[in-house]
Design an enzyme around this catalytic site. Sequence first.
Site, PDB file in Angstrom:
ATOM      1  N   HIS A 241     -63.850  80.367 -29.236  1.00 34.42           N
ATOM      2  CA  HIS A 241     -62.482  80.878 -29.139  1.00 34.42           C
ATOM      3  C   HIS A 241     -61.755  80.739 -30.466  1.00 34.42           C
ATOM      4  CE1 HIS A 241     -63.232  76.763 -28.329  1.00 34.42           C
ATOM      5  NE2 HIS A 241     -62.101  76.511 -28.906  1.00 34.42           N
ATOM      6  N   CYS A 242     -62.458  80.229 -31.503  1.00 37.18           N
ATOM      7  CA  CYS A 242     -61.785  80.020 -32.793  1.00 37.18           C
ATOM      8  C   CYS A 242     -62.344  80.925 -33.878  1.00 37.18           C
ATOM      9  CB  CYS A 242     -61.967  78.570 -33.246  1.00 37.18           C
ATOM     10  SG  CYS A 242     -61.380  77.361 -32.111  1.00 37.18           S
ATOM     11  N   ILE A 243     -63.593  80.641 -34.258  1.00 38.24           N
ATOM     12  CA  ILE A 243     -64.142  81.251 -35.479  1.00 38.24           C
ATOM     13  C   ILE A 243     -64.189  82.768 -35.427  1.00 38.24           C
ATOM     14  CG2 ILE A 243     -66.046  81.189 -37.130  1.00 38.24           C
ATOM     15  CD1 ILE A 243     -64.398  78.554 -36.731  1.00 38.24           C
TER      16      ILE A 243
END
Length: 425
Positions: free
Chosen positions: A259-261
Amino acid sequence: METAAVIGLGYVGLPLLAALAKSGKYQAKGFDTDTQKISLINEGICPIVDDECEAIIAQKILAVSADPQILNGAQVFFVCVPTPVHGDFSPDLDPLVSAIEQIAPFLTEGALIIIESTINPGVCDEIIIPLITEKTGLAAGSGFGIAHCPERINPGDPQWKIGNIPRNIGANTPEVCRRAAEIYRAILTAEIYEMATLKEAEATKIIENAFRDINIAFVNELAKSFDAMGIDLISVLKGAAKKPFGFLPHFPGCGVGGHCIPVDPYYLINRAMQSGFDHKFLRLAREINNSMPAYTVEILREALNDLAMPLKGSQIGVLGIAYKGNVADKRESPALKIIDLLREKGAVVHVFDPYFPTESTCAGLEALLEASEAVVIATEHDAFRALSPEVFFRYNVRIVIDGKNSLRKELFRGSPLIYRGIGRA
Ligand code: SAJ
């Protein structure tokens, strides 16, 4: 004693709520719209994997509710909700806007709102502040303070926890920044770095993760190049990593999930475009990383071809659904993209992930091996690392595509099995 409310009780908000409660310096309240999550917490069951949270929640001392009324009387509001992207990779700020609308009725003069969700430069100034003013009539500064302290939780990390991870804070005024910093310093032991503006703080988290994305794209492109040249990139990276300065190894694989990178760079790309700047490099890195699931399927197709087996109709086992090893999180997972591609090409796909039993088509690892002619390892779960040529051979698996380079290539040397990694020529 001030009352501090945490909105969003996931892997970011729950450790924060626990830290607030444990400090004994604030009346800590937790709000989440997920009634099932609230019920679990009230029963003393921790909905995330975090030993410190589990200990606190087991004591049943946290005040949490799915009723927004729990926010009544709070002076400080921490917003820890997801900031995903839509299917077209455009930022999805709906959860954040909803959270602000939920707290608006409870904002009184002097309230402090601290956004921990990852956002691009400009979201606080251009979206959050006008929204709060519109909903409350309060003006930023005289009426309320707003700060941004990007979360840096690393799920499953045994060393870096909420207490000791350094944090950056930006705010609408230096006084608000100081007030927010004092709260974090009261509940955490980590360094709290006060920055000059909201935009600077918003930009730090985005570039931290974009930095990781471009470095992964770099080695993914090298993997394609070195595979074509017959050079083992993993060995090359091992040598390059011997350099004691100026080199930070990243590793190739079947794709970049989470859900970040794969998400955060799009927030910057999108906002910069509105100012007339095209982040060609960031976009290219995203294209390279998004191409890795198809690259992995192509490697499988070539291996099947060596055995005169068409992909269409072949029994293909995919090990892993999660986006990375030993976590029960499938957001943006490359494994899901590999499964879709295989099905589109007519393969008969079997799936097993111990963290996703209900979404697996096989009851266990043995069942998958039994059903498969070829196996793609899409997630580096520890449960898969013991797999050896002998085990595959026993189940008549003829091809192993190691999408996370999680097995030892040398074990397959001289084996009748076809073993291919990503960048492991
Ligand atoms: N990946 C690669 N090659 C690498 C590293 C990762 O292909 O060299 C892939 C993983 O398999 C996964 C994806 O990239 O699919 C993301 O992996 P990650 O290790 O970055 O894991 P995340 O998504 O949990 O990232 C978090 C981030 N933390 C926060 O945003 C607070 C990131 O900033 C951290 O750098 C990362 O944890 C970390 O270092 O563990």
